[in-house]
Design a protein around this motif. Structure first.
Motif, PDB file in Angstrom:
ATOM      1  N   GLY A  18       0.780  -1.220  -0.090  1.00 28.31           N
ATOM      2  CA  GLY A  18      -0.075  -0.053  -0.076  1.00 28.31           C
ATOM      3  C   GLY A  18       0.915   1.357  -0.192  1.00 28.31           C
ATOM      4  N   ARG A  75      -8.183  -0.343   5.046  1.00 28.78           N
ATOM      5  CA  ARG A  75      -8.103  -0.825   3.664  1.00 28.78           C
ATOM      6  C   ARG A  75      -7.545  -2.367   3.922  1.00 28.78           C
ATOM      7  NH1 ARG A  75      -7.312   3.191   0.012  1.00 28.78           N
ATOM      8  NH2 ARG A  75      -7.150   5.284   0.877  1.00 28.78           N
ATOM      9  N   ASP A 102      -1.017   4.083  -1.472  1.00 32.60           N
ATOM     10  CA  ASP A 102      -2.339   4.165  -1.114  1.00 32.60           C
ATOM     11  C   ASP A 102      -2.520   4.915   0.206  1.00 32.60           C
ATOM     12  OD1 ASP A 102      -2.850   2.365  -3.115  1.00 32.60           O
ATOM     13  OD2 ASP A 102      -2.811   0.717  -1.899  1.00 32.60           O
TER      14      ASP A 102
END
Length: 339
Positions: free
Chosen positions: A206, A235, A209
């Motif tokens: 990630g 997430r 992200d």
């Protein structure tokens, strides 16, 4: 909290990127002397430039407390995370005391592990604590960019570096998978570091992200769930880093999050998240809210920075500013408080 800008969780040290080196602010709460444990925290927001992006960071500094004689010193000073072992014992990362305190299920202190001048030093700036299947204990040391591994009696086994020359490193909370792989949230890398059982870096999950990844948990499906503190979301990823889902904007009746900090998941896949505001939110794997409790009524939480669940679904919280550990029922009723 409703803001969407990137902040540091209150339990984090203040880190400033100066060229290629990481400096720790003198206002860091981890450097507050134990005698000021009862002092109130004064906070302000400042804007810092990190990796070329401006971030609004919450800077907290405790006011000086007047010396007050007390027969019983506080049990905790800056407890940052908690985990429950297979016997129901409660292990607490007690940051300012630089120790791991183990409590019985009834709250009696069973042991207290400190660095005691050990070499190499451990427990310098603890944030997260986790267990593997055999009962080994893993602790993040943010200031030294390390994950410390200890056996169930507190004897150091290994230290794994999270240092990264490109981004710097600031490991916070972590989780250990059944196969021994270690997943560590790293504020500076803006990713979850995937380490092998021997500490080798397997990947960064990630990295593009997150705004500020913090809490990490592994679900019964083996997937990774991460609380993105600055992004206001949870997430979900596969173990190899493929994104699966995210929740947090409240769309379609799903959970609405402000600044999620810690995260835990029970055997049925129910996700429990703490927010810096003091709320505790439970939701299912589709993002639908199951229960919301926290900073209302008798339960007044003060920065719940760490969370754990036991086999009965009870919830354990560390309150970093409140200097206490709370045990709640699955419905949010207060069962015990230790401080």
């Amino acid at each position: 909290m409703s803001h969407r800008f990137a902040t540091l969780p209150t339990a984090c040290l203040l880190a400033v990127l100066l060229g290629s080196s990481l400096a720790v602010s003198a206002e860091s709460r981890s450097n507050v002397p134990a005698g000021a444990a009862g002092a109130a925290a004064r906070c302000k927001f400042v804007t810092k430039k990190v990796h070329g992006h401006k971030k609004k960071v919450k800077v907290c500094k405790r006011a000086k407390a007047s010396p007050t004689p007390t027969a019983t010193p506080p049990l905790f000073d800056g407890p940052s995370d908690v985990v429950v072992d297979a016997h129901g014992n409660i292990l607490v990362a007690d940051q300012h005391h630089r120790r791991i305190a183990t409590l019985s299920a009834a709250g009696s202190v069973l042991s207290s592990w400190t660095d005691a001048g050990s070499n190499p030093k451990i427990f310098d700036t603890m944030y997260g604590i986790a267990l593997d299947r055999t009962g080994n204990v893993y602790v993040t040391d943010a200031a030294n960019h390390l994950v410390d591994k200890l056996d169930s009696a507190g004897k150091p086994i290994a230290q794994f570096s999270t240092e990264n020359a490109e981004t710097g490193s600031f490991p916070t909370l972590l989780a250990v998978a059944d196969n021994g792989d270690i997943f560590v949230s790293d504020h500076m890398a803006e990713a979850v570091l995937h380490l092998s059982p021997s500490g080798a870096l397997l990947g960064k999950i990630g990295q593009h992200d997150f705004v500020d990844p913090y809490g990490v948990a592994i679900g019964p499906n083996g997937n990774l769930y991460v609380a993105d503190f600055g992004g206001g979301r949870v997430r979900e990823y596969t173990p190899d880093g493929k994104p699966v889902a995210s929740w947090g904007d409240g769309a379609g009746g799903t959970v609405h999050l402000g600044a999620p900090e810690a995260i835990a998941i029970d055997g049925q896949g129910t996700i429990v998240v703490t927010e810096q505001s003091g709320d505790v939110v439970k939701f299912d794997q589709s993002g639908k809210i199951v229960k919301d409790f926290g900073s209302t009524g008798a339960l007044q939480l003060d920065d719940p920075s760490g969370i754990a669940l036991d086999g009965q679904g009870n919830v354990y919280l560390t309150e970093f500013i409140g200097n206490r550990v709370d045990k709640l029922s699955s419905n949010g009723d207060i069962l015990a408080t230790w401080k």
